[in-house]
Design a protein around this motif. Sequence first.
Motif, PDB file in Angstrom:
ATOM      1  N   GLU A  89       0.818  -1.204   0.000  1.00  0.00           N
ATOM      2  CA  GLU A  89       0.000   0.000   0.000  1.00  0.00           C
ATOM      3  C   GLU A  89       0.863   1.270   0.000  1.00  0.00           C
ATOM      4  N   ILE A  90       1.900   1.295   0.845  1.00  0.00           N
ATOM      5  CA  ILE A  90       2.719   2.516   0.888  1.00  0.00           C
ATOM      6  C   ILE A  90       3.525   2.667  -0.391  1.00  0.00           C
ATOM      7  N   LEU A  91       3.843   1.543  -1.037  1.00  0.00           N
ATOM      8  CA  LEU A  91       4.518   1.647  -2.336  1.00  0.00           C
ATOM      9  C   LEU A  91       3.568   2.241  -3.370  1.00  0.00           C
ATOM     10  N   LEU A  92       2.327   1.728  -3.357  1.00  0.00           N
ATOM     11  CA  LEU A  92       1.335   2.212  -4.318  1.00  0.00           C
ATOM     12  C   LEU A  92       1.060   3.696  -4.118  1.00  0.00           C
TER      13      LEU A  92
ATOM     14  N   ASP B 335       0.394  13.017 -10.761  1.00  0.00           N
ATOM     15  CA  ASP B 335       0.186  11.949  -9.788  1.00  0.00           C
ATOM     16  C   ASP B 335      -0.867  10.961 -10.301  1.00  0.00           C
ATOM     17  N   ILE B 336      -1.941  11.515 -10.845  1.00  0.00           N
ATOM     18  CA  ILE B 336      -3.001  10.659 -11.386  1.00  0.00           C
ATOM     19  C   ILE B 336      -2.475   9.854 -12.577  1.00  0.00           C
ATOM     20  N   SER B 348     -10.100   4.694  -5.622  1.00  0.00           N
ATOM     21  CA  SER B 348      -9.914   4.591  -4.179  1.00  0.00           C
ATOM     22  C   SER B 348      -8.574   5.184  -3.762  1.00  0.00           C
ATOM     23  N   HIS B 349      -7.560   5.067  -4.628  1.00  0.00           N
ATOM     24  CA  HIS B 349      -6.261   5.631  -4.296  1.00  0.00           C
ATOM     25  C   HIS B 349      -6.098   7.051  -4.808  1.00  0.00           C
ATOM     26  N   LEU B 355     -10.244  15.100  -6.408  1.00  0.00           N
ATOM     27  CA  LEU B 355     -11.012  16.095  -5.668  1.00  0.00           C
ATOM     28  C   LEU B 355     -10.285  17.428  -5.610  1.00  0.00           C
ATOM     29  N   ILE B 356      -8.974  17.378  -5.374  1.00  0.00           N
ATOM     30  CA  ILE B 356      -8.212  18.628  -5.303  1.00  0.00           C
ATOM     31  C   ILE B 356      -8.292  19.370  -6.630  1.00  0.00           C
ATOM     32  N   LEU B 357      -8.193  18.608  -7.730  1.00  0.00           N
ATOM     33  CA  LEU B 357      -8.284  19.258  -9.042  1.00  0.00           C
ATOM     34  C   LEU B 357      -9.655  19.905  -9.234  1.00  0.00           C
ATOM     35  N   VAL B 358     -10.698  19.192  -8.804  1.00  0.00           N
ATOM     36  CA  VAL B 358     -12.044  19.767  -8.917  1.00  0.00           C
ATOM     37  C   VAL B 358     -12.132  21.047  -8.090  1.00  0.00           C
TER      38      VAL B 358
END
Lengths: 373, 377
Positions: A89-92, B335-336, B348-349, B355-358
Amino acid sequence: MSWLRIRELVRKEFIQLFRDKKNRPLLIIAPFVQLLVFGYVVTTDVRDVRVGVFDQAHTRESRLLLDDLDANRTFRITHYTDHPKELEEILLRRKVDLALKIGPEFSERIRSGDSAPVQIIADGSMSNMASMRIAYTSLVLDRFNQRMIEERYKQTLDYGKIDARIRTWYNPNLESRNFFVPGIVAMLLMILSLLLTSMAIIREKEAGTIEQLIVTPLRPIELIVGKILPYIIITQILIIIVTTFAIIWFSLPLKGNFLLLAVAACLFLVSTLGIGLFISTISATQQQAMMTTFFFIVPFFMFSGFVFPIASMPTVIQWLTYLNPLRYFLVIIRGVFLKGVGMGILWPQFLAMMVLGLVVFISAVKRFRKRLD
Amino acid sequence: MNPVTIKAIARKEFYHLVRDFRSMYLAFVIPLLMILMFGYALSLDVDSVKVVIVDHDKTKESRELAQKLNASAYFQIVRQLNDSLVAVRYLDQGLTTMAIVIPPGWTEDLKADREASLQVLLDGSDPNFAGISRGYITAFVEAYNRDQLLSFLNRKGMDEIKAPVDGRIRVWFNEDLESQNFIVPGIIAIIIMIVGAMLTSLVIAREYENGTMETIRSLPVGGGELLLGKAIPYFLIALTDVLVAVFMGQVLFGVVMKSSFCLLVLASTIYISVALSLGFLISIATKSQLVANQMAILITFLPSLLLSNFVFPIGNMPKIFQMLTYIIPATYFIDILNGLYLRGLGLSHLGQSYLILVGMLIVLSYAGFALLRKEGM
């Protein structure tokens, strides 16, 4: 050619340039801001590598290994976890750059003379950074292995092995700043000279005053010289200030001769001023001139070796970079700054830049004169 | 908000765009060139390190070492030299990255089970290139020494000593360690900024400069309608560019997206809108094409290139610049992109970045709208 007429034109250019308030930020603030931002931001140093650890052994040996890693200036253990899922998870989530999994039988295996596997997962998304991080990790592991073997056998095994004494020259601590900041000076020189010359002529065109200049006794060649001379003077002064500032602010090493740099800058200016002149012949408005300049600067910048190494480009592109004046100037400016080499080494670059500059400049002048007539 | 009005403005803006050759060039040719340039020609990886060898020992073993080096995919021997001073010249001229000097008596040391020193001179001027090259040569020497140890143990009739720790290094997300895989997606963010913000920054300023703003004011057109209508052509162009970039990345350079395509389209839609609102805001605030263009380069193009984790890691920057990266929209979009392309992540990640972009979109478009209203629209 009459020097008197040229002098008057130069004087007029200077007055015009400094009277316009819009030019001031472009001339004075922009170079320094760019230098500072680039100098601080553009780095590919490997430092502060964040490591996440999943230690199932919790023994002396595993702690020794982790201590070795943490004590290394390059690495910093930021996360300890007890769940393999959390490590993923922290890697992702990009919380760590490197994840270490130590198996439960780590110490037993080492003590029994077997090999204990350690799983190392590197985030490869920035491939160049990942390659270097992996190399550093291997180095730490090798040192640890050596220590463990010595501890186990209570003696060093003397077998014939290579002791590679790697000495890094020119930039011993591999600091990005030393490599990039001289390059930025070259970039600034190019942007300023390109933009200023093309704008200076377009402005007259837009305002319609170019017609007036043509009807004056000023001859075309005098017009060109008079238009270009102020910008040679301004860019040279700016470059001296910016370079001095860069050397002091970033405590850059200047191993070579400053004078050589000035000569190189003059030769480089011949090509960029030529290109600026050319842009002014193909653009009608300042807007167009700015966009065209942008189109020229991007490929010059990308294919110069400023950030992306020329050696990593396909061969055809590598040949094409020989047509890029920035390429030669970067070799010279970095050579003088970092390597401290002189004319004996750099003459091919000087020669190439001169030939390229003359060809570009003369053809631009020809085109420009035709336009005037 | 009247859809007919919006459509009319969009059509007018579209004609403007089509008639101006240079804008079209900026909108379509530059993105194509950038994708080609970055996908094909520009890479931060080191394919093979150029090496010159100075062999003072001249034995069978030293020649074998050179052969081994040349046979490895990571090194390429440019020249065999006899004089160390010439090797220094090669380094000075930048004709080689590395010089390896095999001193006299090297083989003797090796055979007598002593440490045989090898001098490696590395051109460190480019830290990225040099760092990777150093990794290659260290790994090469390690492998060589391992073989030496094995043959030593064989000779002595001893058991093989196993390395206490066996580091099994695996690379995730970009398994082949190719810079194209992160640069090509990142380019999408840069392209959107160029097309979205740099082109639109001129749009309202042009109306002011031409004096047509007065005409528009006298029309029954609201500020929102004006902005929306003007945005539509640029939005469509930017979206086309994104799709072309994704397609080219996949077909030409094999940069394959691991996550869903719909999420990419969604993210691009939001990010394009952010870029457009930023461009409009600059345009309304400056009212001059020249200044707007400069501003657009300074506050949209350069930060997306430098402060967005695109090529230069944020973690390496001084704190103050790190803080700055939080307000750069490109940081979140990259990042996306990184999550979608390389990590195969879902909402989910990445939800937070979306949201920040919105949020940025709402703030920027409201600011533009409010500024326009203050101008009497």
